[in-house]
Design an enzyme around this catalytic site. Structure first.
Site, PDB file in Angstrom:
ATOM      1  N   GLU A 270       0.797  -1.234   0.000  1.00 48.15           N
ATOM      2  CA  GLU A 270       0.000   0.000   0.000  1.00 48.15           C
ATOM      3  C   GLU A 270       0.830   1.287   0.000  1.00 48.15           C
ATOM      4  O   GLU A 270       0.530   2.219   0.741  1.00 48.15           O
ATOM      5  CB  GLU A 270      -0.922  -0.029   1.228  1.00 48.15           C
ATOM      6  CG  GLU A 270      -0.210  -0.003   2.599  1.00 48.15           C
ATOM      7  CD  GLU A 270       0.182  -1.355   3.166  1.00 48.15           C
ATOM      8  OE1 GLU A 270       0.380  -2.300   2.364  1.00 48.15           O
ATOM      9  OE2 GLU A 270       0.299  -1.475   4.394  1.00 48.15           O
ATOM     10  N   HIS A 294      -8.017  -4.270  -1.235  1.00 47.04           N
ATOM     11  CA  HIS A 294      -7.264  -4.346   0.021  1.00 47.04           C
ATOM     12  C   HIS A 294      -6.291  -3.176   0.142  1.00 47.04           C
ATOM     13  O   HIS A 294      -6.278  -2.467   1.151  1.00 47.04           O
ATOM     14  CB  HIS A 294      -6.528  -5.690   0.072  1.00 47.04           C
ATOM     15  CG  HIS A 294      -5.699  -5.887   1.297  1.00 47.04           C
ATOM     16  ND1 HIS A 294      -6.172  -6.570   2.400  1.00 47.04           N
ATOM     17  CD2 HIS A 294      -4.444  -5.492   1.618  1.00 47.04           C
ATOM     18  CE1 HIS A 294      -5.231  -6.582   3.336  1.00 47.04           C
ATOM     19  NE2 HIS A 294      -4.167  -5.937   2.889  1.00 47.04           N
ATOM     20  N   GLU A 295      -5.502  -2.968  -0.895  1.00 49.51           N
ATOM     21  CA  GLU A 295      -4.490  -1.901  -0.823  1.00 49.51           C
ATOM     22  C   GLU A 295      -5.150  -0.520  -0.779  1.00 49.51           C
ATOM     23  O   GLU A 295      -4.669   0.381  -0.096  1.00 49.51           O
ATOM     24  CB  GLU A 295      -3.492  -2.004  -1.982  1.00 49.51           C
ATOM     25  CG  GLU A 295      -2.793  -3.375  -2.133  1.00 49.51           C
ATOM     26  CD  GLU A 295      -2.238  -3.961  -0.844  1.00 49.51           C
ATOM     27  OE1 GLU A 295      -1.914  -3.201   0.095  1.00 49.51           O
ATOM     28  OE2 GLU A 295      -2.128  -5.206  -0.757  1.00 49.51           O
ATOM     29  N   HIS A 298      -6.085   0.281   2.749  1.00 50.76           N
ATOM     30  CA  HIS A 298      -4.960   0.739   3.580  1.00 50.76           C
ATOM     31  C   HIS A 298      -4.792   2.265   3.541  1.00 50.76           C
ATOM     32  O   HIS A 298      -4.134   2.823   4.423  1.00 50.76           O
ATOM     33  CB  HIS A 298      -3.651   0.103   3.114  1.00 50.76           C
ATOM     34  CG  HIS A 298      -3.356  -1.237   3.717  1.00 50.76           C
ATOM     35  ND1 HIS A 298      -3.321  -1.458   5.075  1.00 50.76           N
ATOM     36  CD2 HIS A 298      -3.047  -2.426   3.139  1.00 50.76           C
ATOM     37  CE1 HIS A 298      -2.994  -2.731   5.301  1.00 50.76           C
ATOM     38  NE2 HIS A 298      -2.828  -3.347   4.147  1.00 50.76           N
TER      39      HIS A 298
HETATM   40  N1  BES Z   1       1.059  -4.443   3.714  1.00 53.69           N
HETATM   41  C1  BES Z   1       0.836  -5.738   3.190  1.00 53.69           C
HETATM   42  C2  BES Z   1       2.097  -6.409   2.696  1.00 53.69           C
HETATM   43  C3  BES Z   1       3.188  -6.543   3.731  1.00 53.69           C
HETATM   44  C4  BES Z   1       2.917  -6.855   5.039  1.00 53.69           C
HETATM   45  C5  BES Z   1       4.501  -6.362   3.359  1.00 53.69           C
HETATM   46  C6  BES Z   1       3.946  -6.961   5.966  1.00 53.69           C
HETATM   47  C7  BES Z   1       5.517  -6.475   4.272  1.00 53.69           C
HETATM   48  C8  BES Z   1       5.241  -6.771   5.585  1.00 53.69           C
HETATM   49  C9  BES Z   1      -0.199  -5.720   2.076  1.00 53.69           C
HETATM   50  O1  BES Z   1      -1.212  -4.791   2.263  1.00 53.69           O
HETATM   51  C10 BES Z   1      -0.869  -7.062   2.067  1.00 53.69           C
HETATM   52  O2  BES Z   1      -1.462  -7.400   3.045  1.00 53.69           O
HETATM   53  N2  BES Z   1      -0.792  -7.782   0.954  1.00 53.69           N
HETATM   54  C11 BES Z   1      -1.464  -9.043   0.789  1.00 53.69           C
HETATM   55  C12 BES Z   1      -2.761  -8.788   0.052  1.00 53.69           C
HETATM   56  C13 BES Z   1      -3.911  -9.638   0.436  1.00 53.69           C
HETATM   57  C14 BES Z   1      -4.154  -9.810   1.906  1.00 53.69           C
HETATM   58  C15 BES Z   1      -5.172  -9.165  -0.253  1.00 53.69           C
HETATM   59  C16 BES Z   1      -0.547  -9.965   0.007  1.00 53.69           C
HETATM   60  O3  BES Z   1       0.582  -9.559  -0.290  1.00 53.69           O
HETATM   61  O4  BES Z   1      -0.920 -11.080  -0.303  1.00 53.69           O
HETATM   62 ZN    ZN Z   2      -2.483  -5.389   3.853  1.00 53.39          ZN
END
Ligand code: BES
Ligand code: ZN
Length: 610
Positions: A270, A294-295, A298
């Site tokens: 995000e 999702h993003e 955020h």
């Molecule tokens: N912020 C996260 C990705 C993240 C979390 C990167 C912790 C590094 C450390 C992002 O918003 C996320 O949750 N991505 C998920 C999407 C899904 C839950 C819809 C993913 O990468 O799969």
């Molecule tokens: Zn997330």
């Protein structure tokens, strides 16, 4: 090991003593040496009379000089011992006669091993002609890109000037603010006026093109992906509008998407003004756009109201799952929201089975003293957090009571960083004795106890019924009897239902190879391009010890680097003793082209590292 600082177990910084309130970056992106060189200008504010030290997080940075910007006065500093995950504290001694507010300039460069950056040679890109670099700072990798207070409890606006070879485009998690062309290099300027935590600083440099998909949205990628992306993410504005109706105005101005090269380790990230996404979302049918919802979510939960450190990560991700599914409900109806929540509950159960129901890292609020957030990362903050919010929504009387509360919470804590306790106090204060059930919530069971949540909500399973029936029939079929299945069995299922059907089969005892061969014959499963479907199909094959799917599995985990897919497949291969050596050999061949965080966690999955 003890907590690195009183405010954040994973940061050496002491914003309670001297606080960073603004950042200006001047960078040169050097593809030859694979380093970023330049300077960071930090606006700092002393919090107490006797606060002589500015403590910053760093990781594998080379510091050249530290100065007071206004006077040029050179400052003394020390670099503390290096910790492999947390890096080293950079302690700058501020002169006693310095103003309460001043600007400190640090000249430095990153190292080629910088954990926040992935450098790609031209051969590793889609176009094969130009190099590419991209960043991933969450959770604690920003310190390998710049000296900073690398704790989400500190928020600041930033500006940047980034110079790169002229045939490339530079993007950041900020508004684009013009560019100046030199002989062989171009300098791009950026401005992020909204205060945000260090983990949201982001950079991408490559041969990038864009297409407009909405009034405030472009999609960016190498030209090879741009048309597919334009189609896949066409609903972006609709999602933003739905999110705004729930959460309030979108304050970040622009909402662009960048489709990264396949080694990007997450589904999405995000980064403000510019969400990063994996190309594995390009399914061709918009079926994986929930990651974009999702993003987008955020932009409020996480980027406006932020966890004050990573033990409260569920405040970011649990809330975001909740808002994401509210958007799905607005766009596709309430049954879709329930269907998605049910799938999430199943993912949570699988995660807790894999980690063990007594693993303290399955607490919703885990203790991260001495723990790298990359090692703690799991479905738990996402789905246990989401379940808690779902439960609270039911308890207070449903969406008509809970949605206004959510809006009030976001409005109250926007531009702040908070803990779980802040959320609880606000909840109790908001409903102020009007909802009797709130007094009986067992917070200890929700927050500080490992395993599944104390309560399972009642999800409407209407969209899962067909998946479940088909799953049951396959499990129960005796292969000595006539085959009762037909190619058209899947015709009435959406691609998310096919994904759910496979997820249900994965919860059962491994299927026989004979059954999988029949599925392949009837449904052509291995030809499906949707990454979520492919992932589950390959896992079914590996669980069944079906030798024929191994090459496809190895191809899948080396062609893309999304950890959600790569890790379970490596673990499945490891579990299958005959394939263990092959898994390790594949890892060793490919680890240098994986992003560092992915190589780090897979090494643990393969028991190559403690
Ligand atoms: N912020 C996260 C990705 C993240 C979390 C990167 C912790 C590094 C450390 C992002 O918003 C996320 O949750 N991505 C998920 C999407 C899904 C839950 C819809 C993913 O990468 O799969
Ligand atoms: Zn997330």
């Amino acid at each position: 090991m003890s907590r690195l600082s009183p405010g954040d177990p994973n940061s050496y910084s002491r914003p309670d003593q001297v606080l960073v309130t603004g950042i200006h970056l001047e960078w040169d992106v050097d593809f030859t040496c694979k380093v970023v060189t330049g300077s960071v200008l930090l606006t700092v504010e002393r919090k107490g009379e006797d606060a002589p030290h500015l403590i910053l997080d760093t990781r594998e940075l080379t510091i050249k000089s530290v100065k007071v910007e206004e006077t040029g006065q050179v400052l003394t500093y020390t670099l503390g011992d290096h910790h492999p995950n947390f890096g080293s504290p950079l302690t700058v001694t501020l002169p006693s006669d310095i103003k309460k507010q001043c600007k400190i300039q640090i000249e430095y460069k990153t190292s080629p091993g910088c954990s926040a950056l992935q450098w790609l040679s031209p051969e590793q890109t889609a176009g094969k002609k130009h190099p590419y670099v991209f960043s991933q700072c969450q959770a604690i990798h920003c310190r390998s890109l710049l000296p900073c207070q690398d704790t989400p409890s500190v928020k600041m606006p930033y500006t940047a000037e980034v110079t790169a070879p002229s045939d490339l485009v530079v993007l950041m998690s900020a508004l684009r603010d013009g560019q100046s062309e030199g002989a062989s290099k171009t300098t791009f300027r950026f401005r992020q006026p909204v205060p945000m935590p260090s983990y949201l600083i982001a950079l991408a440099v490559g041969a990038l093109e864009s297409r407009r998909v909405g009034p405030r949205s472009l999609v960016w990628s190498e030209k090879e992906y741009v048309e597919k992306a334009e189609f896949e993410f066409a609903q972006t504005e609709e999602m933003l509008v739905a999110a705004e109706s729930l959460c309030g105005p979108y304050v970040w101005g622009q909402y662009d998407l960048l489709i990264l090269p396949p080694s990007f380790p997450y589904g999405g990230m995000e980064n403000p003004c510019l969400t990063f996404v994996t190309p594995t979302l390009l399914a061709g049918d918009r079926s994986l756009a929930d990651v974009v919802a999702h993003e987008i979510s955020h932009s409020w939960t996480g980027n406006l109201v932020t966890n004050s450190h990573w033990e409260h990560f569920w405040l970011n991700e649990g809330f975001t799952m909740f808002v994401e599914r509210k958007i799905a409900s607005r766009l596709h109806g309430e049954p879709t929201r329930h269907f998605s929540a049910l799938g999430g509950w199943k993912d949570l159960a699988e995660c807790i089975r894999t980690r063990g129901e007594n693993d303290p890292l399955t607490n919703l609020v885990p203790d991260l003293t001495g723990v790298d957030p990359d090692d703690a990362f799991s479905t738990v903050p996402y789905e246990k957090g989401h379940t808690l919010l779902w439960h609270l929504e039911t308890l207070v009387g449903g969406p008509s009571d809970f949605e206004p509360f959510l809006r009030a919470y976001l409005d109250k804590f926007k531009y702040q960083s908070i803990t779980s306790e802040t959320f609880r106090s606000f909840l109790l204060e908001y409903f102020n004795g009007r909802v009797s059930g709130l007094a009986d919530i067992d917070w200890k069971a929700w927050w500080n106890t490992p395993g599944m949540p104390p309560i399972k909500p009642q999800f409407d399973d209407s969209l899962a019924v067909e998946c479940r029936e088909l799953c049951k029939r396959w499990v129960e079929w005796n292969t000595d009897t006539d085959c009762p299945f037909f190619a058209k069995d899947l015709a009435s299922l959406s691609s998310n239902q096919v994904r759910e059907w496979l997820a249900q089969l994965l919860e059962e005892e491994p299927l026989s190879v004979a059954k999988l061969e029949k599925m392949e014959e009837l449904y052509s499963m291995s030809k499906r391009q949707n990454a979520e479907i492919k992932f589950r199909w390959l896992r079914l094959g590996l669980r069944a010890h079906w030798t024929e799917c191994v090459d496809d599995a190895l191809k899948f985990i080396t062609e893309q680097g999304r950890m959600k897919f790569v890790r379970p497949i490596y673990r499945d291969l490891y579990q299958w003793e005959d394939m263990r050596a092959k898994a390790v050999a594949t890892y060793n061949t490919h680890k240098d082209s994986m992003m560092r965080v992915a190589a780090y966690v897979v090494a643990k999955d393969l028991h190559l590292r403690e």
